[in-house]
Write an enzyme that holds these catalytic residues in place. Sequence first.
Site, PDB file in Angstrom:
ATOM      1  N   THR A  31       0.802  -1.230   0.000  1.00 26.96           N
ATOM      2  CA  THR A  31       0.000   0.000   0.000  1.00 26.96           C
ATOM      3  C   THR A  31       0.834   1.280   0.000  1.00 26.96           C
ATOM      4  O   THR A  31       0.291   2.371   0.189  1.00 26.96           O
ATOM      5  CB  THR A  31      -0.912   0.005   1.235  1.00 26.96           C
ATOM      6  OG1 THR A  31      -0.097  -0.093   2.418  1.00 26.96           O
ATOM      7  CG2 THR A  31      -1.870  -1.170   1.211  1.00 26.96           C
ATOM      8  N   GLU A  32       2.121   1.166  -0.229  1.00 24.68           N
ATOM      9  CA  GLU A  32       3.002   2.327  -0.096  1.00 24.68           C
ATOM     10  C   GLU A  32       2.576   3.517  -0.953  1.00 24.68           C
ATOM     11  O   GLU A  32       2.633   4.668  -0.500  1.00 24.68           O
ATOM     12  CB  GLU A  32       4.452   1.930  -0.441  1.00 24.68           C
ATOM     13  CG  GLU A  32       5.142   1.065   0.595  1.00 24.68           C
ATOM     14  CD  GLU A  32       4.870  -0.419   0.427  1.00 24.68           C
ATOM     15  OE1 GLU A  32       5.538  -1.227   1.079  1.00 24.68           O
ATOM     16  OE2 GLU A  32       3.963  -0.782  -0.374  1.00 24.68           O
ATOM     17  N   VAL A  33       2.157   3.264  -2.194  1.00 27.79           N
ATOM     18  CA  VAL A  33       1.827   4.389  -3.075  1.00 27.79           C
ATOM     19  C   VAL A  33       0.656   5.212  -2.551  1.00 27.79           C
ATOM     20  O   VAL A  33       0.516   6.389  -2.881  1.00 27.79           O
ATOM     21  CB  VAL A  33       1.523   3.919  -4.518  1.00 27.79           C
ATOM     22  CG1 VAL A  33       2.766   3.336  -5.164  1.00 27.79           C
ATOM     23  CG2 VAL A  33       0.362   2.935  -4.556  1.00 27.79           C
ATOM     24  N   LEU A  75       4.597   6.795  -0.920  1.00 28.97           N
ATOM     25  CA  LEU A  75       5.877   6.107  -0.790  1.00 28.97           C
ATOM     26  C   LEU A  75       5.988   5.026  -1.861  1.00 28.97           C
ATOM     27  O   LEU A  75       5.072   4.827  -2.660  1.00 28.97           O
ATOM     28  CB  LEU A  75       6.005   5.498   0.612  1.00 28.97           C
ATOM     29  CG  LEU A  75       5.985   6.493   1.777  1.00 28.97           C
ATOM     30  CD1 LEU A  75       5.984   5.760   3.109  1.00 28.97           C
ATOM     31  CD2 LEU A  75       7.177   7.455   1.699  1.00 28.97           C
TER      32      LEU A  75
END
Length: 257
Positions: free
Chosen positions: A133-135, A139
């Site tokens: 889920t970084e985006v 991130l």
Amino acid sequence: MSRVLKERNGPVLRLVLNRPEKHNAFDEVQIDELTRAIDEAENDPSVRLLVLTANGKSFSAGADLDWMRRMAAFSEEENLADAGRLALLLQRLNFIPKPTIAAVQGAAVGGGVGLVSACDIAVGTAQAVFGLTEVRIGLIPATIGPYVVQAIGERAARRYFLTGERFDAATARELGLLHEVVEDLEAAVARYSEMLLQGGPEAQAATKKLIRRVGRGPINVAMIEDTAARIAKVRKGAEAREGIAAFFEKRKPGWQS
């Protein structure tokens, strides 16, 4: 309180992520503790197998956002040094010459998926859920990227890295992130542990190196010669002689005693 518990059962060392109140989201302290524990296990010949698991409802929610918020105020050089901590942890886990098992319950998100990907065998319950889920918070899945892409492939990574969507245990099994979805996590760990402890420790270490070598590049003369040299070296070793002798004498080899 230690953020990584060590539980020993004979040759099996269980490393337990122990920050359940934070869903085992890790910061620099837990990363350093886990890295040291892996290094100690590698250097302890009585440890044959590592099991990575977690206390609480989640396996790991990835990076602690309070930690990320602190790091956002630091310089790029300070962030580089800090990111190196997680990169080193994943490298140590991926390259340790001993077999590793990830046992996943609940959520494994971001860096938690990286930990699972860096283990040799991964099992999870049907309740396990995964996400890169970084985006969604601006991130990128950078330090975990090499291990996750190796686990699920570039095509799947394009989807799940970019959408940040969550996926269930059955999908994780289809992607290759999990080897098996099980009802009883402890029974599955015990079953795989029993199988792994039947193998020669030197042969397992050499096999992990072999997988990394043949998993990259074309099958050419250099690779063929390399694999022949590897088996020739192993054949003349004491462990191989003991294993073959035990087979013909219908007894257990010394490493199973």
